[in-house]
Scaffold this motif. Structure first.
Motif, PDB file in Angstrom:
ATOM      1  N   GLU A 357      54.114  28.488 -93.047  1.00 61.85           N
ATOM      2  CA  GLU A 357      54.232  26.721 -93.919  1.00 61.85           C
ATOM      3  C   GLU A 357      54.046  26.030 -95.200  1.00 61.85           C
ATOM      4  O   GLU A 357      53.056  27.260 -95.879  1.00 61.85           O
ATOM      5  CB  GLU A 357      52.934  25.952 -92.843  1.00 61.85           C
ATOM      6  CG  GLU A 357      53.591  26.087 -91.219  1.00 61.85           C
ATOM      7  CD  GLU A 357      53.361  27.089 -90.823  1.00 61.85           C
ATOM      8  OE1 GLU A 357      53.196  27.367 -89.155  1.00 61.85           O
ATOM      9  OE2 GLU A 357      53.324  28.514 -91.375  1.00 61.85           O
ATOM     10  N   THR A 391      59.120  23.326 -92.514  1.00 61.09           N
ATOM     11  CA  THR A 391      58.710  24.758 -92.090  1.00 61.09           C
ATOM     12  C   THR A 391      57.399  24.303 -91.204  1.00 61.09           C
ATOM     13  O   THR A 391      57.190  25.140 -89.869  1.00 61.09           O
ATOM     14  CB  THR A 391      58.040  25.341 -93.343  1.00 61.09           C
ATOM     15  OG1 THR A 391      56.960  23.929 -94.159  1.00 61.09           O
ATOM     16  CG2 THR A 391      58.816  25.878 -93.959  1.00 61.09           C
ATOM     17  N   ILE A 392      57.242  22.737 -91.529  1.00 56.68           N
ATOM     18  CA  ILE A 392      56.020  22.553 -90.214  1.00 56.68           C
ATOM     19  C   ILE A 392      56.620  21.504 -88.838  1.00 56.68           C
ATOM     20  O   ILE A 392      56.204  21.841 -87.995  1.00 56.68           O
ATOM     21  CB  ILE A 392      55.088  21.079 -91.567  1.00 56.68           C
ATOM     22  CG1 ILE A 392      54.617  21.852 -92.047  1.00 56.68           C
ATOM     23  CG2 ILE A 392      54.589  20.365 -90.101  1.00 56.68           C
ATOM     24  CD1 ILE A 392      54.022  19.858 -92.829  1.00 56.68           C
ATOM     25  N   ALA A 396      55.799  25.176 -87.836  1.00 56.64           N
ATOM     26  CA  ALA A 396      53.992  24.298 -87.177  1.00 56.64           C
ATOM     27  C   ALA A 396      54.677  24.528 -85.907  1.00 56.64           C
ATOM     28  O   ALA A 396      53.772  25.019 -84.546  1.00 56.64           O
ATOM     29  CB  ALA A 396      54.347  24.171 -88.005  1.00 56.64           C
TER      30      ALA A 396
END
Length: 423
Positions: A357, A391-392, A396
């Motif tokens: 992340e 990425t989040i 995530a």
């Protein structure tokens, strides 16, 4: 004058109230659909921000925004450090060291050459972009691991990496920015010294302040502030960050180290801190970090500018895909396979491929680059926020699912006290 000050105060109070109001809704929804709340905070922040509904405006250079980002990162790092167990850290220190130094450089190199070809920017600017997003983000990772229970060795390795590699990423960024602005010369020796000063100084300051905090809340005869343990822990976290800044060391590394030392006071110094004190500090820290991560990620979402992202969205997505599926796996393989002592299994290694992340600290570095008004700042800002979004929102939010598929989820959570360590 007084009226303008009051207007500013009212605006900040309005902003914070809106964040908490919608943050509570996001928490409940995240709990219901079983995804980490940081991903939903980010989405809600985008919707409430200037790009969509325009209900919240928090300029990246505003005092309120910077205060929340810095304080939130400090508290999240401190809590993460206090949860690390030395018994596990001793087994994986080689991997963490490699990931924190070699891993950042390898990631930056792969991303830089990709950006050089796809964005058609000079190689120095491509490396500047890569250095901004090369380190993992502790403010993002630690909240994610608060909501899933996986093998301690893996969790603590990834969390420690995210704290320690911040210094490497920051040094690369500021060194390259200084070269571009003509303030410094690019040299290997100066870069090594910068790393030693930032990383070593941060660890030293954090260890000293963490030790002093441990004495004050322990059962030792100098434990005069046991009753005020929560305030002591807060002062220790912030003091470590500020003291590190005085010697130009990494404040975030100092804060993480202070938490690590305070959380391991018994095995390190034989200072006993009662389970009641540990429990009080833990509950206090959890509440504070929940508040701060709500603020951080909602406000981070408000910074997304679709007009700028639209200019480089295709190149940005391609760079981030290389970042996720080439640079990260290559980095993890190079840094875990040499560490025979850690005895990494392939499912643990593959999980670390996916845990990559990018969040608050890269956003802050990107903001500094935009503020410096250098060439290609828009390209750097665009790719940074695409990396954050992808990425989040993807990694995530699927961390728990990937961990479950790889058999890394623990059936019962581990509850740790100061008087015991889990191996």
């Amino acid at each position: 004058m007084e009226a303008s000050v009051m207007n500013i105060v009212q605006h900040e109070l309005y902003m914070i109230t809106m964040v908490f109001l919608f943050g509570l809704i996001a928490m409940k929804v995240a709990e219901h659909i079983k995804i980490p709340d940081v991903a939903l905070f980010m989405i809600v922040g985008i919707l409430l921000g200037p790009s969509v509904l325009h209900l919240i405006t928090a300029p990246i250079n505003s005092v309120a925004y910077q205060f929340i980002i810095v304080l939130g990162s400090i508290l999240i790092l401190f809590e993460g450090g206090s949860a690390i167990q030395l018994s596990i850290l001793k087994r994986v220190w080689v991997t963490i060291s490699l990931l924190s130094i070699v891993g950042v450089v390898v990631t930056a190199a792969v991303v830089a050459f990709t950006a050089f070809y796809l964005l058609d920017v000079p190689i120095l600017y491509a490396f500047l972009l890569a250095s901004v997003i090369a380190s993992t983000d502790p403010a993002t990772l630690m909240p994610v691991f608060k909501q899933i229970t996986i093998r301690e060795k893996v969790r603590q390795t990834v969390e420690s990496e995210s704290a320690f590699n911040d210094a490497t990423g920051s040094i690369l960024t500021f060194t390259l920015l200084g070269v571009i602005l003509g303030k410094t010369e690019l040299s290997f020796s100066s870069s090594v010294w910068s790393f030693v000063r930032e990383a070593g100084g941060g660890i030293l300051i954090g260890a000293i302040i963490g030790f002093l905090g441990s004495i004050l809340i322990s059962e030792h005869r100098w434990g005069l502030l046991q009753k005020y343990n929560t305030i002591v822990s807060l002062v220790v976290a912030i003091s470590a960050y500020l003291a590190a800044g005085l010697i130009e060391a990494s404040g975030f590394m100092a804060t993480f180290t202070a938490g690590l030392v305070l959380g391991n006071s018994q095995p390190l110094f034989r200072l006993y801190i009662s389970d009641e004190t540990n429990s009080t500090i833990s509950h206090f820290s959890e509440t504070l970090t929940l508040i701060m991560r709500t603020l951080i990620f909602m406000l981070l979402g408000t910074q997304v500018n679709f007009n700028i992202l639209g200019q480089f969205w295709l190149q940005g997505i391609l760079i981030v895909l290389v970042f996720m599926f080439v640079a990260r796996p290559l980095t993890v393989l190079l840094c875990t396979l040499p560490d025979r002592k850690a005895k990494w299994s392939w499912n643990e290694i593959v999980f670390m491929f996916w845990v990559r992340e990018t969040g608050v600290i890269p956003a802050a570095l990107s903001g500094m680059i935009v503020a410096a008004n250098i060439k290609y700042a828009n390209e750097i800002s665009s790719v940074t926020f695409i990396a954050i979004l992808v990425t989040i929102l993807i990694q995530a939010s699927t961390t728990g699912y990937v961990a479950k598929k790889l058999g890394l989820i623990l059936k019962t959570p581990i509850h740790r006290t100061n008087s015991e360590e889990t191996t």
